[in-house]
Design a protein around this motif. Structure first.
Motif, PDB file in Angstrom:
ATOM      1  N   LEU A 137       9.902 -10.275  -8.136  1.00 49.01           N
ATOM      2  CA  LEU A 137       9.273  -9.837  -7.138  1.00 49.01           C
ATOM      3  C   LEU A 137       8.774  -7.721  -6.961  1.00 49.01           C
ATOM      4  O   LEU A 137       8.145  -7.441  -6.217  1.00 49.01           O
ATOM      5  N   TYR A 138      10.136  -7.122  -7.052  1.00 46.99           N
ATOM      6  CA  TYR A 138      10.679  -5.471  -6.934  1.00 46.99           C
ATOM      7  C   TYR A 138       8.568  -4.735  -7.742  1.00 46.99           C
ATOM      8  O   TYR A 138       8.327  -4.330  -8.299  1.00 46.99           O
ATOM      9  N   THR A 139       9.182  -5.519  -9.261  1.00 45.47           N
ATOM     10  CA  THR A 139       8.706  -5.181 -10.353  1.00 45.47           C
ATOM     11  C   THR A 139       7.190  -5.538 -10.196  1.00 45.47           C
ATOM     12  O   THR A 139       6.183  -4.751 -10.637  1.00 45.47           O
ATOM     13  N   SER A 140       7.221  -6.959  -9.541  1.00 45.44           N
ATOM     14  CA  SER A 140       5.019  -7.006  -8.967  1.00 45.44           C
ATOM     15  C   SER A 140       4.896  -6.129  -8.515  1.00 45.44           C
ATOM     16  O   SER A 140       3.673  -5.948  -8.019  1.00 45.44           O
ATOM     17  N   ILE A 141       5.593  -5.957  -7.142  1.00 45.97           N
ATOM     18  CA  ILE A 141       4.651  -5.471  -5.429  1.00 45.97           C
ATOM     19  C   ILE A 141       4.730  -3.991  -6.666  1.00 45.97           C
ATOM     20  O   ILE A 141       3.656  -3.637  -5.910  1.00 45.97           O
ATOM     21  N   GLU A 142       5.499  -3.821  -6.820  1.00 42.22           N
ATOM     22  CA  GLU A 142       5.792  -2.066  -7.381  1.00 42.22           C
ATOM     23  C   GLU A 142       4.394  -1.804  -7.941  1.00 42.22           C
ATOM     24  O   GLU A 142       3.911  -0.703  -7.972  1.00 42.22           O
ATOM     25  N   LYS A 143       3.668  -2.647  -8.772  1.00 40.67           N
ATOM     26  CA  LYS A 143       2.328  -2.577  -9.608  1.00 40.67           C
ATOM     27  C   LYS A 143       1.060  -2.541  -8.477  1.00 40.67           C
ATOM     28  O   LYS A 143       0.085  -2.161  -8.771  1.00 40.67           O
ATOM     29  N   VAL A 144       1.542  -3.437  -7.472  1.00 39.77           N
ATOM     30  CA  VAL A 144       0.219  -3.459  -5.849  1.00 39.77           C
ATOM     31  C   VAL A 144      -0.622  -2.089  -5.712  1.00 39.77           C
ATOM     32  O   VAL A 144       0.067  -1.819  -4.508  1.00 39.77           O
ATOM     33  N   PRO A 145      -1.493  -1.730  -6.074  1.00 45.81           N
ATOM     34  CA  PRO A 145      -2.158  -0.432  -6.034  1.00 45.81           C
ATOM     35  C   PRO A 145      -2.648  -0.402  -4.968  1.00 45.81           C
ATOM     36  O   PRO A 145      -2.866  -1.180  -3.441  1.00 45.81           O
ATOM     37  N   VAL A 146      -1.683   0.980  -3.080  1.00 44.34           N
ATOM     38  CA  VAL A 146      -1.855   0.865  -2.193  1.00 44.34           C
ATOM     39  C   VAL A 146      -3.400   0.783  -1.921  1.00 44.34           C
ATOM     40  O   VAL A 146      -3.814  -0.158  -0.381  1.00 44.34           O
ATOM     41  N   LYS A 147      -3.874   1.138  -2.989  1.00 44.71           N
ATOM     42  CA  LYS A 147      -6.118   1.322  -2.543  1.00 44.71           C
ATOM     43  C   LYS A 147      -5.853  -0.176  -1.676  1.00 44.71           C
ATOM     44  O   LYS A 147      -6.972   0.386  -0.617  1.00 44.71           O
ATOM     45  N   LEU A 148      -5.484  -0.901  -2.776  1.00 48.28           N
ATOM     46  CA  LEU A 148      -6.774  -2.872  -2.876  1.00 48.28           C
ATOM     47  C   LEU A 148      -6.439  -2.623  -1.687  1.00 48.28           C
ATOM     48  O   LEU A 148      -7.215  -3.337  -0.383  1.00 48.28           O
ATOM     49  N   LEU A 149      -5.095  -2.680  -0.317  1.00 49.12           N
ATOM     50  CA  LEU A 149      -5.090  -3.178   0.563  1.00 49.12           C
ATOM     51  C   LEU A 149      -5.450  -2.423   1.565  1.00 49.12           C
ATOM     52  O   LEU A 149      -6.277  -3.117   2.949  1.00 49.12           O
ATOM     53  N   GLU A 150      -5.530  -0.907   1.476  1.00 48.80           N
ATOM     54  CA  GLU A 150      -6.003  -0.288   2.623  1.00 48.80           C
ATOM     55  C   GLU A 150      -8.152  -0.964   2.412  1.00 48.80           C
ATOM     56  O   GLU A 150      -8.154  -0.952   3.283  1.00 48.80           O
ATOM     57  N   ALA A 151      -8.565  -1.147   0.941  1.00 47.53           N
ATOM     58  CA  ALA A 151     -10.486  -1.190   1.212  1.00 47.53           C
ATOM     59  C   ALA A 151     -10.014  -2.773   1.491  1.00 47.53           C
ATOM     60  O   ALA A 151     -10.507  -2.446   2.332  1.00 47.53           O
ATOM     61  N   ALA A 152      -9.336  -3.352   1.262  1.00 47.87           N
ATOM     62  CA  ALA A 152      -9.171  -4.890   2.261  1.00 47.87           C
ATOM     63  C   ALA A 152      -9.607  -4.837   3.523  1.00 47.87           C
ATOM     64  O   ALA A 152     -10.037  -5.335   3.929  1.00 47.87           O
ATOM     65  N   GLN A 153      -8.785  -4.046   4.654  1.00 46.79           N
ATOM     66  CA  GLN A 153      -8.760  -3.304   5.913  1.00 46.79           C
ATOM     67  C   GLN A 153     -10.054  -2.895   6.283  1.00 46.79           C
ATOM     68  O   GLN A 153     -10.609  -2.981   7.240  1.00 46.79           O
ATOM     69  N   ASP A 154     -10.096  -1.572   5.222  1.00 46.14           N
ATOM     70  CA  ASP A 154     -11.038  -0.818   5.736  1.00 46.14           C
ATOM     71  C   ASP A 154     -12.782  -2.374   5.600  1.00 46.14           C
ATOM     72  O   ASP A 154     -13.759  -2.065   6.117  1.00 46.14           O
ATOM     73  N   LEU A 155     -12.381  -3.336   4.795  1.00 48.67           N
ATOM     74  CA  LEU A 155     -13.639  -3.995   4.608  1.00 48.67           C
ATOM     75  C   LEU A 155     -13.236  -4.774   6.093  1.00 48.67           C
ATOM     76  O   LEU A 155     -14.358  -6.284   5.643  1.00 48.67           O
ATOM     77  N   GLY A 156     -12.529  -5.079   6.969  1.00 50.84           N
ATOM     78  CA  GLY A 156     -12.665  -5.715   7.840  1.00 50.84           C
ATOM     79  C   GLY A 156     -11.609  -6.949   7.835  1.00 50.84           C
ATOM     80  O   GLY A 156     -11.239  -7.608   9.145  1.00 50.84           O
ATOM     81  N   ALA A 157     -10.833  -7.054   7.070  1.00 53.67           N
ATOM     82  CA  ALA A 157      -9.969  -7.584   6.689  1.00 53.67           C
ATOM     83  C   ALA A 157      -8.327  -6.953   7.618  1.00 53.67           C
ATOM     84  O   ALA A 157      -8.415  -6.094   8.139  1.00 53.67           O
ATOM     85  N   THR A 158      -8.157  -8.417   8.765  1.00 54.26           N
ATOM     86  CA  THR A 158      -7.028  -8.346   9.051  1.00 54.26           C
ATOM     87  C   THR A 158      -5.377  -7.651   8.158  1.00 54.26           C
ATOM     88  O   THR A 158      -5.606  -7.950   7.210  1.00 54.26           O
ATOM     89  N   PRO A 159      -4.642  -6.824   8.580  1.00 53.29           N
ATOM     90  CA  PRO A 159      -3.925  -7.501   8.247  1.00 53.29           C
ATOM     91  C   PRO A 159      -2.888  -8.191   7.355  1.00 53.29           C
ATOM     92  O   PRO A 159      -2.668  -8.629   6.561  1.00 53.29           O
ATOM     93  N   SER A 160      -2.597  -9.223   8.306  1.00 55.83           N
ATOM     94  CA  SER A 160      -2.729 -11.294   7.756  1.00 55.83           C
ATOM     95  C   SER A 160      -3.159 -10.710   6.609  1.00 55.83           C
ATOM     96  O   SER A 160      -2.893 -11.617   5.832  1.00 55.83           O
TER      97      SER A 160
END
Lengths: 249, 258
Positions: A137-160
């Motif tokens: 899990l750690y190995t694959s979470i480490e590869k997730v760019p934080v920017k993508l999560l931020e982008a999702a929220q910028d586009l109106g997604a709730t954190p969940s």
């Protein structure tokens, strides 16, 4: 460097594996397919125990995933110099002797009267195999760019929504690897349910031991071993098929 | 959010470590009962060291661990070196080499037990050694493979160009580069063997017990601070070996190869 023939240097290790892995597995399968073995393969008791082990392995896997995902996420977002240290702390108990860890759990659970229960068996299995979940899990979470999560929220997604629709799909390979790495050994667990679960929690592993060591019915034991083997092979094949690029060697 | 994650992680770490720490603490307890701490003593450790049966069992454990370490290191390194090449059936071979890591211990243990019985080979230290070599080999191969992947193949080709024989190229170029991984794999093999219970249980005879097997039979009958002391000693040895193995694996590949 294209060699078409099998390199000679592989002959000793492959020969060893043929002699002490492939042939023994073949012998067990042959034993499982004798008339006593087939009787065991078609008996209700066998499938009840296999079913029980599958359920326990599934529960343990889910508990490891639920407990491990936040841990892996936390480690992946720690400052770099802390990351390896905390990861090491999570993995370290795995390297401690399984029997020693199980004994430690016995000393903790006994005063509370929890020893020899299903709870103790599942807790012990969870305790033993959690590191197997956290590492991939750690190995694959480490590869997730934080920017993508931020982008999702910028586009109106709730954190969940950002978590379920972006983070989870991106870390799916780690989730799959972790689940397989926990499920398979738990399915065939023997020492932990034996010592912590007592007579209440009998899994396939305990029954195989019984068949070989006291009940003197090796054909039935071989039959159950064959079932565990087939489940393992099917799961591994499915895993490798879905992740062609992932490899261990 | 972040602090909630950290609290959860701390809680999980507590759950992982508390039982081990409690067990270690009670190994120093004067009272025979693990209900309250009555005073500090090293007496339980003295009893472990003075137990001549345990010494014999330790000897068995070390014999299997050292023997399978040597065999598995040689075979596992050969497997890793061979799997570097491209050839028909490579996927099949690499799957085969990794299989012992995947299958549940009980499957490997039972398969070998049935196999040895079918050949009428009495189970003993020797059969356990064979079993341990089979699973250890896979771990050594994985550790050495990871190292070989980080190695520049041109270094070996350069050795050939400069007139080295394959033997010289291996010992003077390849081996020094992969040596840290080979030693790390060897230590890992030793530790896994030293700690193994399930496979040993099915592949060794009743007179050839190992430490994990001894703990298994001891804890079935009773709980005693002496077992705590023995367990704590084993714990310290395993943690030390693993820390050493990891340290070795992290040594740099070589100055110029990256």
């Amino acid at each position: 460097m294209i060699f078409r023939r099998v390199p000679w240097i592989l002959l000793p290790p492959v020969g060893w594996l043929l002699a002490f892995l492939v042939i023994p597995v073949g012998v067990v399968s042959a034993r499982a397919l004798t008339s006593e073995g087939v009787a065991a393969l078609t008996s209700v008791l066998t499938w009840k125990l296999v079913g029980m082990s599958v359920v326990v392995a599934m529960i343990t896997t889910i508990l490891c995933l639920v407990a491990g995902y936040p841990v892996a996420w936390c480690i992946a977002t720690l400052p770099r110099r802390w990351r390896h240290f905390v990861l090491f702390l999570v993995v370290l108990p795995f390297w401690a002797n399984l029997l020693v860890r199980t004994y430690a759990l016995m000393t903790i659970l006994r005063p509370f009267g929890l020893l020899d229960t299903w709870f103790a068996a599942v807790f012990g299995l969870w305790h033993s195999y959690l590191p197997f979940m956290v590492l991939p899990l750690y190995t694959s979470i480490e590869k997730v760019p934080v920017k993508l999560l931020e982008a999702a929220q910028d586009l109106g997604a709730t954190p969940s929504q950002a978590f379920w629709r972006v983070a989870v799909p991106l870390t799916a390979p780690g989730i799959a690897a972790g689940c397989i790495l926990v499920f398979i050994p738990v399915l065939g667990a023997f020492a932990t349910p034996e010592l912590l679960g007592g007579a209440q929690a009998i899994m396939a592993g305990s029954q195989i031991n019984l068949y070989f060591m006291s009940a003197r019915n090796p054909a039935a034991g071989a039959a159950m071993t064959l079932i565990l083997m087939v489940i393992t092979v099917v799961l591994m094949a499915a895993f490798y098929r879905s992740r062609r690029n992932e490899r261990l060697l | 959010m972040r602090s909630a994650l950290r609290i959860w992680t701390a809680f999980i770490l507590l759950l992982l470590y508390a039982p081990l720490l409690v067990m270690a603490a009670f190994s120093f307890n004067e009272s025979k009962y693990a209900t309250s701490f009555t005073g500090f003593t090293l007496d339980w450790y003295r009893r472990v060291v003075a137990d001549s049966e345990l010494v014999g069992i330790l000897w068995n454990t070390l014999t299997i661990a050292l023997g399978s370490m040597v065999l598995a290191t040689v075979l596992g390194t050969m497997a890793a070196l061979g799997l570097r090449r491209r050839f028909r059936g490579r996927r099949l071979f690499s799957g085969l080499v990794a299989t012992p890591v995947m299958v549940p211990d009980i499957v490997l243990g039972i398969s070998l037990l049935v196999f040895f019985r079918a050949l009428s080979v009495p189970i003993s230290l020797g059969t356990a050694l064979v079993a341990h070599t089979t699973f250890n080999m896979a771990y050594v191969a994985i550790v050495v493979s990871a190292r070989l992947e980080g190695m520049d193949p041109l270094l070996e080709l350069a050795a050939y160009d400069l007139g080295a024989s394959p033997w010289q190229a291996f010992w003077k170029v390849t081996f020094p580069l992969i040596a840290p991984a080979v030693f790390s794999g060897a230590l890992l093999a030793f530790t896994l063997s030293f700690d193994d219970f399930v496979i040993t249980y099915f592949t060794t005879g009743p007179g050839d017990s190992t430490l994990p097997m001894k703990i298994f039979s001891m804890v079935r009958h009773s709980i005693s601070p002496k077992i705590n002391a023995l367990s704590t000693l084993i714990l310290v040895v395993s943690v030390f070996l693993i820390a050493a193995s990891r340290r070795m694996a992290r040594l740099p590949v070589s100055e110029g190869s990256r």
